[in-house]
Design a protein around this motif. Structure first.
Motif, short mmCIF file in Angstrom:
data_model
loop_
_atom_site.label_atom_id
_atom_site.label_comp_id
_atom_site.label_asym_id
_atom_site.label_seq_id
_atom_site.Cartn_x
_atom_site.Cartn_y
_atom_site.Cartn_z
N UNK A 158 1.80 22.11 -0.28
CA UNK A 158 2.34 22.57 1.01
C UNK A 158 1.28 22.46 2.10
N UNK A 159 0.05 22.84 1.79
CA UNK A 159 -1.04 22.72 2.76
C UNK A 159 -1.31 21.26 3.12
N UNK A 160 -1.24 20.40 2.12
CA UNK A 160 -1.48 18.97 2.35
C UNK A 160 -0.47 18.41 3.33
N UNK A 161 0.83 18.73 3.13
CA UNK A 161 1.86 18.22 4.03
C UNK A 161 1.80 18.89 5.40
N UNK A 162 1.32 20.13 5.44
CA UNK A 162 1.22 20.83 6.73
C UNK A 162 0.20 20.15 7.63
N UNK A 163 -0.96 19.80 7.07
CA UNK A 163 -2.05 19.25 7.88
C UNK A 163 -2.09 17.72 7.89
N UNK A 164 -1.60 17.09 6.83
CA UNK A 164 -1.69 15.63 6.73
C UNK A 164 -0.34 14.95 6.57
N UNK A 165 0.75 15.70 6.79
CA UNK A 165 2.09 15.14 6.62
C UNK A 165 2.34 13.88 7.42
N UNK A 166 2.11 13.91 8.76
CA UNK A 166 2.35 12.69 9.57
C UNK A 166 1.53 11.49 9.09
N UNK A 167 0.28 11.74 8.71
CA UNK A 167 -0.56 10.63 8.23
C UNK A 167 -0.03 10.07 6.92
N UNK A 168 0.43 10.94 6.04
CA UNK A 168 0.95 10.48 4.76
C UNK A 168 2.23 9.67 4.95
N UNK A 169 3.10 10.15 5.84
CA UNK A 169 4.35 9.41 6.10
C UNK A 169 4.05 8.06 6.73
N UNK A 170 3.10 8.04 7.70
CA UNK A 170 2.74 6.77 8.35
C UNK A 170 2.12 5.80 7.35
N UNK A 171 1.26 6.32 6.47
CA UNK A 171 0.61 5.46 5.47
C UNK A 171 1.63 4.90 4.49
N UNK A 172 2.52 5.78 3.99
CA UNK A 172 3.54 5.32 3.06
C UNK A 172 4.48 4.30 3.72
N UNK A 173 4.86 4.56 4.98
CA UNK A 173 5.72 3.63 5.70
C UNK A 173 5.06 2.29 5.93
N UNK A 174 3.75 2.31 6.25
CA UNK A 174 3.02 1.06 6.47
C UNK A 174 2.93 0.24 5.17
N UNK A 175 2.68 0.93 4.06
CA UNK A 175 2.62 0.24 2.77
C UNK A 175 3.99 -0.35 2.41
N UNK A 176 5.05 0.41 2.69
CA UNK A 176 6.40 -0.07 2.40
C UNK A 176 6.72 -1.32 3.21
N UNK A 177 6.41 -1.29 4.51
CA UNK A 177 6.68 -2.44 5.37
C UNK A 177 5.85 -3.65 4.93
N UNK A 179 4.76 -4.26 1.89
CA UNK A 179 5.28 -4.78 0.62
C UNK A 179 6.55 -5.59 0.83
N UNK A 180 7.39 -5.16 1.80
CA UNK A 180 8.63 -5.90 2.06
C UNK A 180 8.30 -7.32 2.48
N UNK A 181 7.36 -7.47 3.42
CA UNK A 181 7.01 -8.81 3.90
C UNK A 181 6.18 -9.58 2.88
N UNK A 182 5.26 -8.87 2.19
CA UNK A 182 4.37 -9.54 1.24
C UNK A 182 5.16 -10.11 0.06
N UNK A 183 5.94 -9.25 -0.59
CA UNK A 183 6.70 -9.70 -1.75
C UNK A 183 7.88 -10.58 -1.35
N UNK A 184 8.39 -10.37 -0.13
CA UNK A 184 9.43 -11.26 0.36
C UNK A 184 8.93 -12.69 0.51
N UNK A 185 7.70 -12.82 1.06
CA UNK A 185 7.10 -14.15 1.17
C UNK A 185 6.86 -14.77 -0.21
N UNK A 186 6.45 -13.93 -1.16
CA UNK A 186 6.21 -14.43 -2.52
C UNK A 186 7.50 -14.95 -3.15
N UNK A 187 8.58 -14.19 -2.97
CA UNK A 187 9.85 -14.58 -3.58
C UNK A 187 10.38 -15.89 -3.02
N UNK A 188 10.20 -16.10 -1.71
CA UNK A 188 10.75 -17.30 -1.07
C UNK A 188 9.68 -18.35 -0.78
#
Length: 221
Positions: A158-177, A179-188
């Motif tokens: 709970x403390x982690x999400x309270x103080x670092x929640x936005x950073x964690x969401x931004x980091x996870x979203x950046x990794x997701x985006x 991976x979509x382009x990286x593995x998409x390029x690999x597939x095609x």
């Protein structure tokens, strides 16, 4: 991982469809091992970089990002050497040529040795973790007992999400985006190569382009 590599190396089927089913199940078991290795590698890089069974030092904590980046950089080197091994094996078993038609002997040996080589390294990893890192969990348990903590709990989360929640969401979203382009390029990737080299039936240009792609990625890292 080791069991999955053994299954991939020995995969066989009476028919092509049977071989594909065997290959997919072997890849499934191997994928479970690889998926478990990712968080273990990241955690080891952050918390225990000095050696097996030792508590992390101040230097480890100051350079967590560098240690994790160094660990995951090995993925790129693995892709690079994997492609080199495939090219060399095909040239060896196909009489120095990478052009079709490919014989059954060349295909079988290239396929099986390409999985057997990493199986040897993974077997060493099994040995090392079994016999050389036996005290790692005991050391961690002793450190928790000394500090009177149980490890991860809901309050800490709970403390982690309270103080670092936005950073964690931004980091996870950046990794997701990424991976979509990286593995998409690999597939095609093969489709892009077909545009560059139309009317080409050889597998070698695709492998060479992939080798260049991995090499450029490593240079940027």
């Amino acid at each position: 991982m080791f069991s999955g590599l053994l299954l991939l190396t020995a995969a066989w089927g009476v028919t092509l469809n049977g071989w594909i089913i065997c290959y997919v199940w072997s890849l499934f078991f191997y994928g479970i091992g690889v998926g478990g290795e990712y968080p273990m590698t990241a955690t080891s890089g952050m918390e225990n970089a000095v050696g097996s069974g030792k508590i992390s030092t101040k230097e480890d904590r100051l350079h967590r990002g560098r240690n994790v980046s160094r660990a995951f950089l090995m993925q790129g080197w693995g892709q690079f050497f994997n492609q080199v091994i495939l090219i060399v094996l095909l040239l060896i078993f196909h009489h120095g040529s990478g052009n079709p038609p490919y014989s059954h002997v060349a295909v079988q040996w290239t396929y099986r040795i390409s999985f057997a080589i990493p199986a040897v390294g993974t077997l060493w990893l099994v040995y090392y973790r079994t016999f050389k890192m036996k005290s790692a969990s005991k050391q961690l348990a002793a450190a928790k007992k000394k500090s009177k903590v149980t490890g991860y709990d809901t309050d800490s989360l709970k403390l982690t999400f309270t103080y670092f929640g936005p950073r964690m969401i931004a980091t996870a979203g950046a990794w997701f985006a990424n991976d979509v382009f990286f593995y998409g390029n690999k597939l095609f990737q093969s489709e892009f190569i077909n545009v560059i080299l139309p009317d080409n039936d050889s597998i070698m240009p695709g492998w060479l382009y992939n080798l260049i792609n991995v090499g450029v990625s490593l240079a940027n890292d």
